[in-house]
Enzyme design. Structure first.
Site, PDB file in Angstrom:
ATOM      1  N   PRO A 127      41.827  82.261 -49.009  1.00  0.00           N
ATOM      2  CA  PRO A 127      40.782  82.119 -48.347  1.00  0.00           C
ATOM      3  C   PRO A 127      40.751  80.609 -47.537  1.00  0.00           C
ATOM      4  CG  PRO A 127      40.054  82.302 -50.393  1.00  0.00           C
ATOM      5  CD  PRO A 127      41.615  82.689 -50.248  1.00  0.00           C
ATOM      6  N   VAL A 184      48.437  83.611 -66.596  1.00  0.00           N
ATOM      7  CA  VAL A 184      48.870  83.786 -67.963  1.00  0.00           C
ATOM      8  C   VAL A 184      47.750  84.882 -68.470  1.00  0.00           C
ATOM      9  CG1 VAL A 184      49.729  81.545 -68.223  1.00  0.00           C
ATOM     10  CG2 VAL A 184      47.321  81.791 -69.015  1.00  0.00           C
ATOM     11  N   ASP A 185      47.004  85.324 -67.936  1.00  0.00           N
ATOM     12  CA  ASP A 185      45.675  86.222 -68.389  1.00  0.00           C
ATOM     13  C   ASP A 185      46.347  87.598 -68.638  1.00  0.00           C
ATOM     14  OD1 ASP A 185      45.967  87.393 -65.669  1.00  0.00           O
ATOM     15  OD2 ASP A 185      44.281  86.205 -64.879  1.00  0.00           O
ATOM     16  N   HIS A 225      54.591  81.236 -65.931  1.00  0.00           N
ATOM     17  CA  HIS A 225      53.814  80.283 -66.902  1.00  0.00           C
ATOM     18  C   HIS A 225      53.611  80.784 -68.303  1.00  0.00           C
ATOM     19  CE1 HIS A 225      52.897  77.441 -63.082  1.00  0.00           C
ATOM     20  NE2 HIS A 225      54.180  77.734 -63.393  1.00  0.00           N
ATOM     21  N   GLY A 266      46.630  83.994 -53.241  1.00  0.00           N
ATOM     22  CA  GLY A 266      45.773  83.379 -54.272  1.00  0.00           C
ATOM     23  C   GLY A 266      46.448  82.085 -55.050  1.00  0.00           C
ATOM     24  N   THR A 267      47.259  81.261 -54.499  1.00  0.00           N
ATOM     25  CA  THR A 267      47.821  80.044 -55.238  1.00  0.00           C
ATOM     26  C   THR A 267      47.681  78.843 -54.266  1.00  0.00           C
ATOM     27  OG1 THR A 267      49.610  78.962 -56.239  1.00  0.00           O
ATOM     28  CG2 THR A 267      50.212  80.756 -54.647  1.00  0.00           C
ATOM     29  N   CYS A 325      59.659  76.069 -86.305  1.00  0.00           N
ATOM     30  CA  CYS A 325      60.149  75.891 -87.639  1.00  0.00           C
ATOM     31  C   CYS A 325      61.433  77.090 -87.941  1.00  0.00           C
ATOM     32  CB  CYS A 325      59.065  76.138 -88.554  1.00  0.00           C
ATOM     33  SG  CYS A 325      58.309  77.531 -88.726  1.00  0.00           S
ATOM     34  N   CYS A 385      55.154  78.062 -91.468  1.00  0.00           N
ATOM     35  CA  CYS A 385      55.256  76.483 -91.991  1.00  0.00           C
ATOM     36  C   CYS A 385      54.017  76.009 -92.275  1.00  0.00           C
ATOM     37  CB  CYS A 385      56.347  75.868 -91.265  1.00  0.00           C
ATOM     38  SG  CYS A 385      55.559  75.428 -89.754  1.00  0.00           S
TER      39      CYS A 385
HETATM   40  C1  BJW Z   1      42.014  82.867 -53.759  1.00  0.00           C
HETATM   41  C2  BJW Z   1      40.520  83.656 -54.191  1.00  0.00           C
HETATM   42  C3  BJW Z   1      40.718  85.014 -53.727  1.00  0.00           C
HETATM   43  C4  BJW Z   1      40.223  81.749 -54.750  1.00  0.00           C
HETATM   44  N1  BJW Z   1      41.544  85.504 -53.352  1.00  0.00           N
HETATM   45  N2  BJW Z   1      42.742  83.507 -53.233  1.00  0.00           N
HETATM   46  C5  BJW Z   1      58.201  68.953 -57.334  1.00  0.00           C
HETATM   47  C6  BJW Z   1      57.292  67.996 -56.620  1.00  0.00           C
HETATM   48  C7  BJW Z   1      56.303  67.221 -57.232  1.00  0.00           C
HETATM   49  C8  BJW Z   1      56.083  67.708 -58.557  1.00  0.00           C
HETATM   50  C9  BJW Z   1      57.041  68.564 -59.581  1.00  0.00           C
HETATM   51  C10 BJW Z   1      57.906  69.141 -58.662  1.00  0.00           C
HETATM   52  N3  BJW Z   1      58.636  69.814 -59.647  1.00  0.00           N
HETATM   53  C11 BJW Z   1      57.994  69.806 -60.977  1.00  0.00           C
HETATM   54  C12 BJW Z   1      57.245  69.058 -60.592  1.00  0.00           C
HETATM   55  C13 BJW Z   1      56.131  68.605 -61.772  1.00  0.00           C
HETATM   56  C14 BJW Z   1      54.891  69.613 -62.027  1.00  0.00           C
HETATM   57  C15 BJW Z   1      54.315  69.893 -60.790  1.00  0.00           C
HETATM   58  O1  BJW Z   1      54.281  70.806 -60.043  1.00  0.00           O
HETATM   59  N4  BJW Z   1      53.353  68.875 -60.432  1.00  0.00           N
HETATM   60  C16 BJW Z   1      52.464  68.848 -59.384  1.00  0.00           C
HETATM   61  C17 BJW Z   1      51.011  69.366 -59.844  1.00  0.00           C
HETATM   62  C18 BJW Z   1      52.192  67.420 -58.672  1.00  0.00           C
HETATM   63  N5  BJW Z   1      55.756  70.835 -62.349  1.00  0.00           N
HETATM   64  C19 BJW Z   1      55.888  71.092 -63.761  1.00  0.00           C
HETATM   65  O2  BJW Z   1      55.760  70.127 -64.806  1.00  0.00           O
HETATM   66  C20 BJW Z   1      56.440  72.225 -64.223  1.00  0.00           C
HETATM   67  N6  BJW Z   1      57.690  72.325 -64.781  1.00  0.00           N
HETATM   68  C21 BJW Z   1      58.751  71.774 -64.298  1.00  0.00           C
HETATM   69  O3  BJW Z   1      59.012  71.576 -63.185  1.00  0.00           O
HETATM   70  O4  BJW Z   1      59.747  71.633 -65.158  1.00  0.00           O
HETATM   71  C22 BJW Z   1      61.103  70.694 -64.624  1.00  0.00           C
HETATM   72  C23 BJW Z   1      60.838  69.420 -65.031  1.00  0.00           C
HETATM   73  C24 BJW Z   1      60.554  69.153 -66.303  1.00  0.00           C
HETATM   74  C25 BJW Z   1      60.191  67.845 -66.711  1.00  0.00           C
HETATM   75  C26 BJW Z   1      60.052  66.845 -65.298  1.00  0.00           C
HETATM   76  C27 BJW Z   1      60.242  67.282 -64.070  1.00  0.00           C
HETATM   77  C28 BJW Z   1      60.568  68.625 -63.988  1.00  0.00           C
HETATM   78  C29 BJW Z   1      55.558  73.124 -65.082  1.00  0.00           C
HETATM   79  C30 BJW Z   1      54.298  73.452 -64.412  1.00  0.00           C
HETATM   80  C31 BJW Z   1      53.570  74.178 -65.349  1.00  0.00           C
HETATM   81  C32 BJW Z   1      51.965  74.636 -64.763  1.00  0.00           C
HETATM   82  N7  BJW Z   1      51.173  74.937 -65.869  1.00  0.00           N
HETATM   83  C33 BJW Z   1      50.030  75.427 -65.515  1.00  0.00           C
HETATM   84  C34 BJW Z   1      49.183  75.638 -66.764  1.00  0.00           C
HETATM   85  C35 BJW Z   1      49.751  77.161 -67.573  1.00  0.00           C
HETATM   86  C36 BJW Z   1      49.030  77.486 -68.672  1.00  0.00           C
HETATM   87  C37 BJW Z   1      47.578  77.642 -68.665  1.00  0.00           C
HETATM   88  O5  BJW Z   1      47.346  78.523 -67.850  1.00  0.00           O
HETATM   89  O6  BJW Z   1      46.767  77.090 -69.376  1.00  0.00           O
HETATM   90  O7  BJW Z   1      49.832  76.676 -64.554  1.00  0.00           O
HETATM   91  S1  BJW Z   1      48.896  74.332 -64.664  1.00  0.00           S
HETATM   92  C38 BJW Z   1      48.179  75.646 -63.711  1.00  0.00           C
HETATM   93  O8  BJW Z   1      48.496  75.321 -62.207  1.00  0.00           O
HETATM   94  C39 BJW Z   1      48.560  76.831 -64.205  1.00  0.00           C
HETATM   95  C40 BJW Z   1      48.781  77.592 -62.756  1.00  0.00           C
HETATM   96  O9  BJW Z   1      49.494  78.717 -63.219  1.00  0.00           O
HETATM   97  C41 BJW Z   1      49.362  76.805 -61.805  1.00  0.00           C
HETATM   98  C42 BJW Z   1      48.997  76.858 -60.382  1.00  0.00           C
HETATM   99  O10 BJW Z   1      47.792  76.988 -60.226  1.00  0.00           O
HETATM  100  P1  BJW Z   1      47.117  78.219 -59.188  1.00  0.00           P
HETATM  101  O11 BJW Z   1      47.498  79.686 -59.557  1.00  0.00           O
HETATM  102  O12 BJW Z   1      47.829  77.983 -57.803  1.00  0.00           O
HETATM  103  O13 BJW Z   1      45.603  77.940 -59.188  1.00  0.00           O
HETATM  104  P2  BJW Z   1      44.739  76.937 -58.305  1.00  0.00           P
HETATM  105  O14 BJW Z   1      43.299  76.982 -58.955  1.00  0.00           O
HETATM  106  O15 BJW Z   1      45.456  75.665 -58.019  1.00  0.00           O
HETATM  107  O16 BJW Z   1      44.710  77.603 -56.898  1.00  0.00           O
HETATM  108  C43 BJW Z   1      43.647  78.937 -56.532  1.00  0.00           C
HETATM  109  C44 BJW Z   1      44.114  79.274 -55.183  1.00  0.00           C
HETATM  110  O17 BJW Z   1      43.414  80.575 -55.031  1.00  0.00           O
HETATM  111  C45 BJW Z   1      43.348  78.169 -54.204  1.00  0.00           C
HETATM  112  O18 BJW Z   1      44.262  77.949 -53.269  1.00  0.00           O
HETATM  113  C46 BJW Z   1      41.948  79.049 -53.842  1.00  0.00           C
HETATM  114  O19 BJW Z   1      41.937  78.977 -52.447  1.00  0.00           O
HETATM  115  C47 BJW Z   1      42.633  80.651 -54.160  1.00  0.00           C
HETATM  116  N8  BJW Z   1      41.346  81.519 -54.088  1.00  0.00           N
HETATM  117  N9  BJW Z   1      39.779  82.722 -54.831  1.00  0.00           N
HETATM  118  C48 BJW Z   1      42.717  84.769 -52.900  1.00  0.00           C
HETATM  119  N10 BJW Z   1      39.332  85.586 -54.182  1.00  0.00           N
END
Ligand code: BJW
Length: 260
Positions: free
Chosen positions: A220, A105-106, A121, A193-194, A133, A157
């Site tokens: 990594p 989101v950056d 996201h 990177g996810t 509103c 609002c």
């Molecule tokens: C490097 C590095 C370098 C380090 N080079 N790499 C199916 C199964 C299970 C659960 C669910 C499912 N479907 C839906 C769900 C529920 C839920 C979910 O996924 N839960 C799981 C956690 C269990 N999902 C949702 O709720 C989503 N909505 C949805 O599915 O709607 C339908 C629905 C509605 C109601 C009920 C059910 C379904 C929405 C998800 C929203 C996520 N939001 C966030 C916050 C965003 C706002 C904010 O930024 O504040 O998004 S959470 C956070 O995680 C953020 C990120 O985008 C997201 C992913 O994180 P990311 O980017 O992978 O970061 P990290 O820190 O996890 O990993 C970093 C990686 O980088 C690591 O692997 C390192 O090794 C690596 N790394 N340095 C390359 N230099």
């Protein structure tokens, strides 16, 4: 080029100008100084993201959640794109059929000049009325840092504002999903990177694979996707992506920067 070198294999697959889709996560911005979510540096005041990035947390304590976002906005405002962002931006201009889906989101991909970005996201720089509103626009840009009031209020609002991001339990916007499911119909799908634990973003790589794409992970650390992709490159984005780019530059490259 060493035989069996995964970086060379990826560069080789990019030579013919395939349809490319890249899914990025927090690791791509790590070298810019933006903390990732999971792992020790993802904690803020001892809260895990799962405790703050939910509508329930916001309902319970909007001030706490906004303090977290305000802290992140201040931090991100000082960050600049790193070489991983720059390489992806160059590819977005070079390959006519290139889509970048980011969970971040950056805004750093856009700042690097990437075109065709799908913000899966949302954006930390957007806000909307918590009550939606009727007088307010659907969402709008607000880059004020620091926020003058926490929690900020809706100018229409005077109720609460919320960040324009997707929290756990909230649906991904339908146009974002449409664009993403269109983009998984590609020849080469890179996930970079996810941690691949948050869905539905994490499912995109399997979707792409089932539609015939060659799938590649750059990280990594091992993730739940590592065993499922065709090629797992263990390394940091800011190291691996420039290595791929320098191999591409050394090859006779016939695809022009058609979108520039
Ligand atoms: C490097 C590095 C370098 C380090 N080079 N790499 C199916 C199964 C299970 C659960 C669910 C499912 N479907 C839906 C769900 C529920 C839920 C979910 O996924 N839960 C799981 C956690 C269990 N999902 C949702 O709720 C989503 N909505 C949805 O599915 O709607 C339908 C629905 C509605 C109601 C009920 C059910 C379904 C929405 C998800 C929203 C996520 N939001 C966030 C916050 C965003 C706002 C904010 O930024 O504040 O998004 S959470 C956070 O995680 C953020 C990120 O985008 C997201 C992913 O994180 P990311 O980017 O992978 O970061 P990290 O820190 O996890 O990993 C970093 C990686 O980088 C690591 O692997 C390192 O090794 C690596 N790394 N340095 C390359 N230099």
């Amino acid at each position: 080029m060493t035989p069996g070198d995964p970086v060379a294999e990826l560069a080789g697959r990019m030579k013919s100008g395939p349809r490319i889709t890249v899914l990025t996560g927090a690791g791509v911005s790590a070298a810019s100084g933006v903390p990732t979510f999971r792992g020790p540096l993802g904690l803020w005041r001892n809260y895990a993201p799962e405790q703050l990035a939910t509508p329930e947390a916001f309902r319970r304590d909007p001030k706490l959640v906004w303090e977290w976002y305000n802290w992140r906005r201040e931090l991100i405002a000082k960050c600049v794109p790193n070489v991983a962002h720059t390489v992806l931006a160059a590819w977005s201009r070079r390959y006519p059929d290139f889509t970048l889906i980011t969970q971040n989101v950056d805004g750093l991909h856009e700042k690097a000049g990437t075109i065709n970005v799908v913000r899966f996201h949302g954006s930390i720089w957007e806000v909307l009325c918590w009550r939606r509103c009727p007088s307010s626009p659907e969402r709008w840009w607000d880059e004020s840092v620091p926020l003058p009031n926490i929690p900020p209020s809706c100018p229409y609002c005077h109720g609460l504002l919320r960040p324009g991001v997707v929290w756990f339990g909230e649906s991904i916007g339908s146009s974002v999903l449409d664009r993403s499911y269109e983009a998984v119909k590609c020849d080469l799908f890179l996930t970079v990177g996810t941690s691949a634990v948050v869905h539905p973003a994490a499912s995109l790589v399997a979707e792409a694979s089932s539609l015939g794409a060659f799938t590649v992970e750059i990280n990594p650390e091992a993730t739940p996707s590592s065993g499922a992709v065709d090629l797992a490159i263990q390394g940091r984005a800011e190291v691996v992506l420039p290595s791929v780019e320098s191999l591409l530059k050394n090859q006779e490259f016939e695809i022009r920067d058609s979108r520039s």
